[in-house]
Write an enzyme that holds these catalytic residues in place. Structure first.
Site, mmCIF file in Angstrom:
data_model
loop_
_atom_site.group_PDB
_atom_site.id
_atom_site.type_symbol
_atom_site.label_atom_id
_atom_site.label_comp_id
_atom_site.label_asym_id
_atom_site.label_seq_id
_atom_site.Cartn_x
_atom_site.Cartn_y
_atom_site.Cartn_z
ATOM 1 N N ASN A 8 -1.495 11.732 -0.443
ATOM 2 C CA ASN A 8 -0.167 11.290 -0.878
ATOM 3 C C ASN A 8 -0.166 11.307 -2.408
ATOM 4 O O ASN A 8 -0.693 10.402 -3.037
ATOM 5 C CB ASN A 8 0.090 9.874 -0.330
ATOM 6 N N TRP A 9 0.426 12.373 -2.949
ATOM 7 C CA TRP A 9 0.380 12.526 -4.413
ATOM 8 C C TRP A 9 1.424 11.667 -5.122
ATOM 9 O O TRP A 9 1.501 11.666 -6.347
ATOM 10 C CB TRP A 9 0.547 14.009 -4.783
ATOM 11 N N LYS A 10 2.255 10.995 -4.350
ATOM 12 C CA LYS A 10 3.294 10.121 -4.917
ATOM 13 C C LYS A 10 4.076 10.866 -6.011
ATOM 14 O O LYS A 10 4.275 12.074 -5.896
ATOM 15 C CB LYS A 10 2.662 8.818 -5.415
ATOM 16 N N HIS A 94 6.773 4.039 3.749
ATOM 17 C CA HIS A 94 5.700 3.646 2.834
ATOM 18 C C HIS A 94 6.074 2.320 2.159
ATOM 19 O O HIS A 94 7.247 2.089 1.832
ATOM 20 C CB HIS A 94 5.482 4.742 1.785
ATOM 21 N N GLU A 166 -1.766 0.225 6.000
ATOM 22 C CA GLU A 166 -2.097 0.086 4.580
ATOM 23 C C GLU A 166 -1.792 -1.346 4.145
ATOM 24 O O GLU A 166 -0.611 -1.680 3.931
ATOM 25 C CB GLU A 166 -1.244 1.036 3.735
ATOM 26 N N SER A 218 -6.419 2.367 -1.476
ATOM 27 C CA SER A 218 -7.558 2.575 -2.379
ATOM 28 C C SER A 218 -8.774 3.183 -1.692
ATOM 29 O O SER A 218 -9.910 2.847 -2.027
ATOM 30 C CB SER A 218 -7.941 1.264 -3.065
ATOM 31 N N GLY A 239 -4.080 7.950 -1.728
ATOM 32 C CA GLY A 239 -3.215 8.122 -2.891
ATOM 33 C C GLY A 239 -4.027 8.586 -4.089
ATOM 34 O O GLY A 239 -4.332 9.774 -4.234
ATOM 35 N N GLY A 240 -4.424 7.630 -4.928
ATOM 36 C CA GLY A 240 -5.093 7.938 -6.199
ATOM 37 C C GLY A 240 -6.226 8.949 -6.084
ATOM 38 O O GLY A 240 -6.270 9.928 -6.847
HETATM 39 P P1 PGA Z 1 -3.953 4.506 -2.961
HETATM 40 O O1 PGA Z 1 -2.578 4.847 -2.230
HETATM 41 O O2 PGA Z 1 -5.032 5.291 -2.239
HETATM 42 O O3 PGA Z 1 -3.769 4.948 -4.381
HETATM 43 O O4 PGA Z 1 -4.169 3.053 -2.833
HETATM 44 C C1 PGA Z 1 -2.491 4.934 -0.838
HETATM 45 C C2 PGA Z 1 -1.053 5.014 -0.421
HETATM 46 O O5 PGA Z 1 -0.245 4.261 -0.959
HETATM 47 O O6 PGA Z 1 -0.666 5.827 0.432
#
Ligand code: PGA
Length: 255
Positions: A8-10, A94, A166, A218, A239-240
């Site tokens: 998920n590159w947001k 999300h 999540e 995370s 995400g990150g």
């Molecule tokens: P994160 O994001 O790995 O940066 O915590 C996960 C997400 O929100 O899908």
């Protein structure tokens, strides 16, 4: 079903940067055939990322979708559009959209329905806030999100869904300010609770064959090893760490 790892590159990359990162993923992940690897770039990058994915093992997903097929919905993105780019998955509900953009369980329910009707696999996100966790409300929150989000949905044998648990307090964790990391044992209990709720809703064969429950918050190249030990976890929403092809590849290796 194969395990699944979703990037998920947001709202972090331009279309050009997204295309470049897709090329890196392709180089590093071309041999992975026993897991589904899904990339979810911004809407504006779908076209370029789709071109780069080509006929590779990478799968395209979107970060959101409208619950309406077409019409006067300024700024929304239709399922028909994301399908045209080749999306096979769509993230729905999300927590960043629920918290910051007013997305409700009812909207999430409609989005899941349109995805299933169109043959797109929804990645249905659920999770509790830190306050809810501290007040012992995790089960209640998840129960409500599942009940409302999946209201009047009978998952059919040809349909699939991914449920991404999540914990909101674990997303983009800045460990200096977030007091807790998620303990895998604690996560396992929550996963069993989610599984039980699904079994109460749908036939066991459907839950076992058509639903993947995954973890997000995370996830990185280190903690993914511990989460991967938990049988009931079928993958990750990342995400990150998905912005770095080495870290993301390592997470895929770990699960
Ligand atoms: P994160 O994001 O790995 O940066 O915590 C996960 C997400 O929100 O899908």
């Amino acid at each position: 079903m194969k395990k699944i790892v979703i990037a998920n590159w947001k709202m972090n990359l331009t279309p050009t940067q997204s295309a470049d990162l897709t090329v890196e993923f392709k180089k590093k992940l071309s041999k992975v055939d026993n897991k589904d690897i899904v990339i979810c770039p911004s809407f504006s990058a779908l076209s370029q990322v789709s071109d780069k994915i080509g006929k590779s093992n990478l799968i395209l997903g979107s970060q959101n979708v409208s619950w309406m097929e077409k019409g006067a919905f300024t700024g929304e993105e239709s399922i028909k559009n994301i399908e045209e780019f080749g999306c096979q998955y769509a993230i729905v509900g999300h927590s960043e959209r629920r918290q910051n953009l007013g997305e409700t369980d009812e909207m999430v329910n409609k989005k899941i329905k349109i995805c299933l009707d169109e043959g797109i696999t929804p990645i249905f996100c659920i999770g509790e806030t830190l306050q809810e966790k501290q007040e012992g409300m995790t089960d209640h929150k998840l129960y409500t999100q599942i009940k409302e989000g999946l209201k009047n949905i009978d998952l059919l044998p040809h349909e699939n869904i991914v449920i991404a648990y999540e914990p909101i307090w674990a997303i983009s964790a800045n460990r200096a300010v977030t007091p807790h990391d998620v303990e895998p044992a604690e996560a396992e209990k929550v996963f069993k609770f989610i599984y039980q709720n699904l079994v109460d809703l749908w036939p066991l064969t459907i839950v076992n064959n058509n639903v993947r429950i995954i973890y997000g918050g995370s996830v990185d190249e280190n903690n993914s090893k511990d989460f991967a030990q938990i049988d009931i976890i079928n993958g990750f929403l990342v995400g990150g760490a998905s912005l770095n092809s080495d870290k993301f590849s390592q997470i895929i290796k770990n699960i």
